[in-house]
Design a protein around this motif. Structure first.
Motif, PDB file in Angstrom:
ATOM      1  N   ASP A   1       6.275   6.647  18.921  1.00 33.70           N
ATOM      2  CA  ASP A   1       6.975   7.583  19.803  1.00 33.70           C
ATOM      3  C   ASP A   1       8.295   8.056  19.215  1.00 33.70           C
ATOM      4  OD1 ASP A   1       8.456   5.271  19.979  1.00 33.70           O
ATOM      5  OD2 ASP A   1       8.376   5.115  22.168  1.00 33.70           O
ATOM      6  N   GLY A   2       8.605   7.650  17.987  1.00 30.72           N
ATOM      7  CA  GLY A   2       9.858   8.036  17.366  1.00 30.72           C
ATOM      8  C   GLY A   2      11.033   7.163  17.763  1.00 30.72           C
ATOM      9  N   ARG A   3      10.830   6.256  18.727  1.00 30.01           N
ATOM     10  CA  ARG A   3      11.909   5.373  19.184  1.00 30.01           C
ATOM     11  C   ARG A   3      11.626   3.899  18.873  1.00 30.01           C
ATOM     12  NH1 ARG A   3      10.871   8.843  23.321  1.00 30.01           N
ATOM     13  NH2 ARG A   3       9.784   7.254  24.538  1.00 30.01           N
ATOM     14  N   ASP A   4      10.362   3.541  18.795  1.00 28.71           N
ATOM     15  CA  ASP A   4      10.009   2.156  18.487  1.00 28.71           C
ATOM     16  C   ASP A   4      10.552   1.817  17.101  1.00 28.71           C
ATOM     17  OD1 ASP A   4       8.862  -0.348  18.679  1.00 28.71           O
ATOM     18  OD2 ASP A   4       6.867   0.316  18.083  1.00 28.71           O
ATOM     19  N   PRO A   5      11.348   0.754  16.966  1.00 29.29           N
ATOM     20  CA  PRO A   5      11.979   0.461  15.669  1.00 29.29           C
ATOM     21  C   PRO A   5      10.985   0.001  14.606  1.00 29.29           C
ATOM     22  CG  PRO A   5      12.436  -1.290  17.245  1.00 29.29           C
ATOM     23  CD  PRO A   5      11.776  -0.188  18.021  1.00 29.29           C
ATOM     24  N   TRP A   6      11.361   0.271  13.376  1.00 33.24           N
ATOM     25  CA  TRP A   6      10.630  -0.216  12.207  1.00 33.24           C
ATOM     26  C   TRP A   6      11.486  -1.303  11.561  1.00 33.24           C
ATOM     27  CZ3 TRP A   6       5.815   1.560  10.819  1.00 33.24           C
ATOM     28  CH2 TRP A   6       5.387   2.777  11.371  1.00 33.24           C
ATOM     29  N   PRO A   7      11.152  -2.582  11.727  1.00 35.39           N
ATOM     30  CA  PRO A   7      11.946  -3.651  11.115  1.00 35.39           C
ATOM     31  C   PRO A   7      11.998  -3.522   9.598  1.00 35.39           C
ATOM     32  CG  PRO A   7      10.416  -4.532  12.737  1.00 35.39           C
ATOM     33  CD  PRO A   7      10.032  -3.106  12.528  1.00 35.39           C
ATOM     34  N   ALA A   8      13.131  -3.914   9.021  1.00 35.32           N
ATOM     35  CA  ALA A   8      13.301  -3.800   7.569  1.00 35.32           C
ATOM     36  C   ALA A   8      12.225  -4.561   6.812  1.00 35.32           C
ATOM     37  CB  ALA A   8      14.689  -4.305   7.177  1.00 35.32           C
ATOM     38  N   VAL A   9      11.826  -5.744   7.328  1.00 37.11           N
ATOM     39  CA  VAL A   9      10.809  -6.542   6.642  1.00 37.11           C
ATOM     40  C   VAL A   9       9.470  -5.808   6.634  1.00 37.11           C
ATOM     41  CG1 VAL A   9      10.110  -7.852   8.701  1.00 37.11           C
ATOM     42  CG2 VAL A   9       9.824  -8.861   6.430  1.00 37.11           C
ATOM     43  N   GLN A  10       9.184  -5.037   7.669  1.00 34.01           N
ATOM     44  CA  GLN A  10       7.945  -4.268   7.723  1.00 34.01           C
ATOM     45  C   GLN A  10       7.994  -3.088   6.753  1.00 34.01           C
ATOM     46  OE1 GLN A  10       7.149  -2.126  11.368  1.00 34.01           O
ATOM     47  NE2 GLN A  10       4.937  -2.308  11.102  1.00 34.01           N
ATOM     48  N   VAL A  11       9.109  -2.382   6.739  1.00 30.16           N
ATOM     49  CA  VAL A  11       9.246  -1.235   5.832  1.00 30.16           C
ATOM     50  C   VAL A  11       9.128  -1.693   4.380  1.00 30.16           C
ATOM     51  CG1 VAL A  11      10.775   0.611   5.050  1.00 30.16           C
ATOM     52  CG2 VAL A  11      10.617   0.080   7.485  1.00 30.16           C
ATOM     53  N   GLU A  12       9.746  -2.828   4.069  1.00 34.14           N
ATOM     54  CA  GLU A  12       9.642  -3.354   2.708  1.00 34.14           C
ATOM     55  C   GLU A  12       8.196  -3.692   2.367  1.00 34.14           C
ATOM     56  OE1 GLU A  12      11.003  -7.183   0.012  1.00 34.14           O
ATOM     57  OE2 GLU A  12      12.297  -6.544   1.667  1.00 34.14           O
ATOM     58  N   ALA A  13       7.480  -4.274   3.324  1.00 34.37           N
ATOM     59  CA  ALA A  13       6.063  -4.588   3.088  1.00 34.37           C
ATOM     60  C   ALA A  13       5.254  -3.323   2.866  1.00 34.37           C
ATOM     61  CB  ALA A  13       5.506  -5.382   4.264  1.00 34.37           C
ATOM     62  N   MET A  14       5.573  -2.254   3.583  1.00 41.74           N
ATOM     63  CA  MET A  14       4.881  -0.980   3.389  1.00 41.74           C
ATOM     64  C   MET A  14       5.130  -0.440   1.983  1.00 41.74           C
ATOM     65  SD  MET A  14       5.817   0.499   7.175  1.00 41.74           S
ATOM     66  CE  MET A  14       5.201   2.177   6.973  1.00 41.74           C
ATOM     67  N   GLU A  15       6.390  -0.532   1.535  1.00 47.50           N
ATOM     68  CA  GLU A  15       6.712  -0.100   0.171  1.00 47.50           C
ATOM     69  C   GLU A  15       5.945  -0.942  -0.849  1.00 47.50           C
ATOM     70  OE1 GLU A  15      10.877  -0.662  -0.179  1.00 47.50           O
ATOM     71  OE2 GLU A  15      11.396   0.854   1.315  1.00 47.50           O
ATOM     72  N   ARG A  16       5.945  -2.254  -0.639  1.00 46.23           N
ATOM     73  CA  ARG A  16       5.264  -3.142  -1.580  1.00 46.23           C
ATOM     74  C   ARG A  16       3.758  -2.878  -1.619  1.00 46.23           C
ATOM     75  NH1 ARG A  16       7.944  -7.880  -3.427  1.00 46.23           N
ATOM     76  NH2 ARG A  16      10.048  -8.129  -2.591  1.00 46.23           N
ATOM     77  N   ALA A  17       3.153  -2.652  -0.442  1.00 46.38           N
ATOM     78  CA  ALA A  17       1.710  -2.405  -0.391  1.00 46.38           C
ATOM     79  C   ALA A  17       1.356  -1.122  -1.129  1.00 46.38           C
ATOM     80  CB  ALA A  17       1.250  -2.339   1.065  1.00 46.38           C
ATOM     81  N   ALA A  18       2.134  -0.064  -0.883  1.00 45.99           N
ATOM     82  CA  ALA A  18       1.883   1.200  -1.582  1.00 45.99           C
ATOM     83  C   ALA A  18       2.072   1.025  -3.087  1.00 45.99           C
ATOM     84  CB  ALA A  18       2.813   2.287  -1.044  1.00 45.99           C
ATOM     85  N   ALA A  19       3.137   0.326  -3.471  1.00 47.67           N
ATOM     86  CA  ALA A  19       3.401   0.109  -4.893  1.00 47.67           C
ATOM     87  C   ALA A  19       2.310  -0.737  -5.545  1.00 47.67           C
ATOM     88  CB  ALA A  19       4.763  -0.564  -5.074  1.00 47.67           C
ATOM     89  N   ALA A  20       1.792  -1.720  -4.797  1.00 50.88           N
ATOM     90  CA  ALA A  20       0.755  -2.593  -5.350  1.00 50.88           C
ATOM     91  C   ALA A  20      -0.477  -1.803  -5.768  1.00 50.88           C
ATOM     92  CB  ALA A  20       0.374  -3.659  -4.326  1.00 50.88           C
ATOM     93  N   VAL A  21      -0.917  -0.909  -4.884  1.00 53.29           N
ATOM     94  CA  VAL A  21      -2.108  -0.116  -5.197  1.00 53.29           C
ATOM     95  C   VAL A  21      -1.820   0.863  -6.333  1.00 53.29           C
ATOM     96  CG1 VAL A  21      -3.802   1.503  -4.279  1.00 53.29           C
ATOM     97  CG2 VAL A  21      -3.001  -0.393  -2.857  1.00 53.29           C
ATOM     98  N   CYS A  22      -0.642   1.504  -6.276  1.00 51.67           N
ATOM     99  CA  CYS A  22      -0.289   2.437  -7.348  1.00 51.67           C
ATOM    100  C   CYS A  22      -0.192   1.711  -8.687  1.00 51.67           C
ATOM    101  CB  CYS A  22       1.035   3.125  -7.022  1.00 51.67           C
ATOM    102  SG  CYS A  22       0.941   4.338  -5.692  1.00 51.67           S
ATOM    103  N   ARG A  23       0.402   0.529  -8.683  1.00 58.75           N
ATOM    104  CA  ARG A  23       0.542  -0.235  -9.927  1.00 58.75           C
ATOM    105  C   ARG A  23      -0.832  -0.601 -10.501  1.00 58.75           C
ATOM    106  NH1 ARG A  23       5.234  -2.704 -11.251  1.00 58.75           N
ATOM    107  NH2 ARG A  23       5.905  -2.968  -9.074  1.00 58.75           N
ATOM    108  N   ALA A  24      -1.741  -0.999  -9.613  1.00 58.83           N
ATOM    109  CA  ALA A  24      -3.074  -1.409 -10.054  1.00 58.83           C
ATOM    110  C   ALA A  24      -3.849  -0.255 -10.669  1.00 58.83           C
ATOM    111  CB  ALA A  24      -3.847  -1.996  -8.877  1.00 58.83           C
ATOM    112  N   HIS A  25      -3.595   0.963 -10.175  1.00 57.12           N
ATOM    113  CA  HIS A  25      -4.321   2.139 -10.684  1.00 57.12           C
ATOM    114  C   HIS A  25      -3.540   2.918 -11.742  1.00 57.12           C
ATOM    115  CE1 HIS A  25      -8.005   2.324  -8.337  1.00 57.12           C
ATOM    116  NE2 HIS A  25      -7.340   2.031  -7.229  1.00 57.12           N
TER     117      HIS A  25
END
Length: 258
Positions: free
Chosen positions: A142-166
């Motif tokens: 809804d644009g108001r529900d917070p995104w915790p820093a630990v979650q955002v970091e995990a999102m960055e890591r997950a995206a980077a993991a797949v990109c790194r593998a390929h």
């Protein structure tokens, strides 16, 4: 274009990026792939939000699906605590239809801050379920529900993991709203400008992935499973931790990994 990673390589890539990964049930074989609905070649990573709020379980929802759209609805669910729950593999029902111009630019990785704005969507676009790895991230959307820093970091890591593998750059990472003109996810800060998220992924790709140095034993863990999860051996863990009996570890015990 690339051949999809095997399930084991996908999970290993996430863990190598320092993520806590939980494989849910039959995730390795839970798929929408069929002769008429292919998986691959793959071209990128897509980020979503789940539109869920506790006590609703986003992991179960993404694994099972809902009326009219069977699961799995993604490859990994990233909950607010930063854990990646792998719920399915192969083709999953996460991307739907999208703009072929966007796909072309993601394949070429030749756009600037963002790919061209999509003009097609789920009803008139090209099949994205065959082409993208998908991560559903726990958020009401809804644009108001917070995104915790630990979650955002995990999102960055997950995206980077797949990109790194390929061997992809961060330009292979897009939000669902950049793919389809009838989608808005991910919504809210810090995703107002997804170029910033891609920049953070790019910075992470420049560094060697950081892996945890310790692990806290949970119910059901074995030393063998812990060793496999973190890319080491039982013998190494026994030596590092002075463990006398590898078959006896206690919940809450801290295990040195390196």
């Amino acid at each position: 274009m690339a051949t999809p990673l095997s399930f084991d390589r996908f999970v290993a890539a996430l863990r190598a990026e320092g993520l806590t990964v939980k494989v849910v049930g039959d995730a390795a074989t839970h798929t929408r792939t069929s002769s008429s609905r292919p998986w691959g070649p793959v071209n990128g990573v897509m980020i979503h939000h789940t539109v869920t709020r506790r006590p609703a379980d986003p992991v179960s929802m993404c694994r099972i699906g809902y009326s009219g759209l069977p699961g799995p609805l993604c490859h990994g669910v990233i909950t607010k605590d930063g854990v990646v729950h792998v719920v399915g593999y192969g083709r999953t029902n996460h991307a739907g239809g999208g703009d072929p111009k966007v796909l072309a630019r993601v394949i070429a990785e030749d756009y600037g801050d963002r790919p061209p704005a999509p003009t097609k969507g789920n009803d008139d676009g090209v099949d994205g379920n065959a082409r993208y790895y998908g991560f559903e991230c726990e958020n009401l959307g809804d644009g108001r529900d917070p995104w915790p820093a630990v979650q955002v970091e995990a999102m960055e890591r997950a995206a980077a993991a797949v990109c790194r593998a390929h061997g992809w750059s961060s330009r292979s990472v897009i939000g669902h709203r950049e793919w389809s003109d009838d989608k808005v996810d991910p919504k809210g800060q810090p995703f107002t400008n997804l170029a910033d998220f891609r920049e953070d992924v790019a910075d992470r790709l420049k560094r060697r992935p950081s892996t945890p140095s310790t692990y806290t034993v949970r119910s059901g863990d074995t030393l063998g499973a812990i060793a496999k999860k973190h890319g080491t051996t039982v013998a190494a863990l026994v030596r590092l931790n002075g463990i006398k009996d590898p078959d006896r570890i206690a919940v809450g015990q801290t295990i040195r990994l390196k």
